[in-house]
Design an enzyme around this catalytic site. Structure first.
Site, PDB file in Angstrom:
ATOM      1  N   GLY A  54      -2.523   4.214  -0.877  1.00 11.06           N
ATOM      2  CA  GLY A  54      -2.853   3.268  -2.264  1.00 11.06           C
ATOM      3  C   GLY A  54      -1.563   2.696  -2.031  1.00 11.06           C
ATOM      4  N   ALA A  55      -1.317   1.365  -2.667  1.00 13.52           N
ATOM      5  CA  ALA A  55      -0.076   0.796  -3.296  1.00 13.52           C
ATOM      6  C   ALA A  55      -0.398   0.367  -1.879  1.00 13.52           C
ATOM      7  CB  ALA A  55       1.074   1.294  -3.916  1.00 13.52           C
ATOM      8  N   LEU A  56      -1.511  -0.519  -1.907  1.00 12.65           N
ATOM      9  CA  LEU A  56      -0.928  -1.237  -0.373  1.00 12.65           C
ATOM     10  C   LEU A  56      -0.225  -2.301  -0.073  1.00 12.65           C
ATOM     11  CD1 LEU A  56      -5.102  -0.526   0.625  1.00 12.65           C
ATOM     12  CD2 LEU A  56      -3.040   1.179   1.183  1.00 12.65           C
ATOM     13  N   GLY A  59       2.073  -3.789   5.815  1.00 13.15           N
ATOM     14  CA  GLY A  59       2.729  -2.454   6.992  1.00 13.15           C
ATOM     15  C   GLY A  59       1.829  -2.216   6.731  1.00 13.15           C
ATOM     16  N   HIS A  60       0.545  -1.539   5.425  1.00 19.93           N
ATOM     17  CA  HIS A  60      -1.244  -0.622   5.960  1.00 19.93           C
ATOM     18  C   HIS A  60      -1.934  -1.379   6.294  1.00 19.93           C
ATOM     19  CE1 HIS A  60       0.678   1.299   2.073  1.00 19.93           C
ATOM     20  NE2 HIS A  60       0.298   2.269   2.680  1.00 19.93           N
ATOM     21  N   GLN A  84       2.477  16.622  -1.273  1.00 20.97           N
ATOM     22  CA  GLN A  84       3.324  17.061  -0.774  1.00 20.97           C
ATOM     23  C   GLN A  84       4.381  16.222  -1.446  1.00 20.97           C
ATOM     24  OE1 GLN A  84       0.627  13.411   1.417  1.00 20.97           O
ATOM     25  NE2 GLN A  84       2.789  12.141   1.744  1.00 20.97           N
ATOM     26  N   GLY A 170       1.664   4.607  10.654  1.00 21.20           N
ATOM     27  CA  GLY A 170       2.994   3.602  10.668  1.00 21.20           C
ATOM     28  C   GLY A 170       4.541   4.531  11.349  1.00 21.20           C
TER      29      GLY A 170
END
Ligand code: PAF
Length: 305
Positions: A54-56, A59-60, A84, A170
């Site tokens: 999230g927090a797109l 780049g996403h 992670q 990415g």
């Protein structure tokens, strides 16, 4: 008053709104997701998958665009994976805004958002231990112990759930990409891992969800990271690998807002440090820098001439 232009415009806006609203589905549960994906597969559609936390940002969205060009039905997952994060503060600070993310994805080729809760992904603690050998002993693997084990846990779990034909990642997370490819190879998963180029802000800073946590001064100074990497690419004739590594670290640390954690020039496949410019293969300069409490990573390719 059907011909009233205001009514026509309102009707049009309503239809547009309804169209986008019905197009985007946000699914929380694995069963619901799999029911939809089974139908799509029976219709003969290929599934593209973009895993995210999230927090797109743009780049996403470029990953989603790539997925839309290469597959028929695009699923984006939004899940901040606790396993992670080796730093609890980093997990707590990680930006979350599902509403905004949904708005950003609505006009894209994403057809479905999978946004599960932690219990859905991990009904029981995931105790699997992956071994990626030398790939995980350098850079992020060295400085963030357990990070890639957590990434492998969640990505393999998400691959099992979504069963995508292609998954898009990415190149900013260069080491993550290598680890995921290795995981797919080891587990013999039937998914094509597609790598997509780094997307940068207009001043060069690599796009990252963490950029939104920077203060305006930090953001202003963070551009020094990519600027230094771009300068470094033109210095291979005058400096040895070791000298260039020292030059990059010194140059970045001159900036009072920045503190380099590591800069390594590695072989693009083995990820092992390169000693000499003449060594075979393309080389990638990978960096992690602390900007206040925010940790930023970036990389640049040194092409063989
Ligand atoms: O790159 C990320 O955003 C995450 O590491 C990923 C691949 C979505 C797994 O949580």
């Amino acid at each position: 008053m059907i011909s009233d232009p205001a009514v026509i415009v309102l009707n049009y806006l309503f239809t547009l709104h309804a169209h986008f609203h019905t197009k985007m589905q946000v699914i929380k549960h694995i069963n619901d997701l799999q029911t939809i994906l089974d139908v799509k597969r029976k219709e003969g559609l290929s599934i593209g998958f973009v895993p995210t936390m999230g927090a797109l940002h743009e780049g996403h969205l470029s990953l989603v665009r790539n997925a839309g060009q290469q597959t028929d039905f695009v699923v984006v997952s939004i899940f901040v994976n606790p396993t992670q994060f080796n730093d609890k503060g980093d997990l707590e600070r990680y930006p979350r805004d599902l509403r905004k993310d949904t708005q950003l994805l609505t006009p894209t080729s994403c057809q479905l958002i999978f946004a599960p809760e932690v219990d859905e992904i991990y009904p029981e603690p995931d105790t699997r231990q992956f071994n990626f050998g030398p790939l995980e002993q350098v850079m992020e693997g060295k400085f963030r112990p357990g990070h890639f084990n957590g990434v492998a846990q969640v990505v393999s779990r998400l691959f099992d759930i979504v069963c995508p034909d292609k998954a898009f990642f990415g190149q900013k997370d260069f080491q993550q990409l290598a680890i995921i490819r290795e995981m797919v190879r080891k587990l013999k998963l039937p998914v094509d891992v597609i790598s997509c180029p780094i997307i940068r802000e207009t001043d060069g800073l690599a796009m990252s969800s963490r950029n939104m946590l920077l203060t305006p001064e930090q953001r202003h100074n963070a551009v020094h990271i990519s600027a230094t990497l771009f300068e470094a690419v033109n210095k291979t004739a005058e400096l040895s690998v070791e000298e260039l590594c020292r030059w990059v670290v010194a140059r970045i640390n001159e900036n009072e807002y920045l503190n380099t954690e590591y800069f390594e020039i590695v072989n693009e496949e083995s990820l092992q440090p390169v000693r000499n410019w003449k060594d075979a293969g393309n080389k990638v300069g990978c960096i992690a820098v602390h900007c206040g409490k925010i940790r930023l990573i970036d990389n640049v390719v040194f092409r063989n001439t």
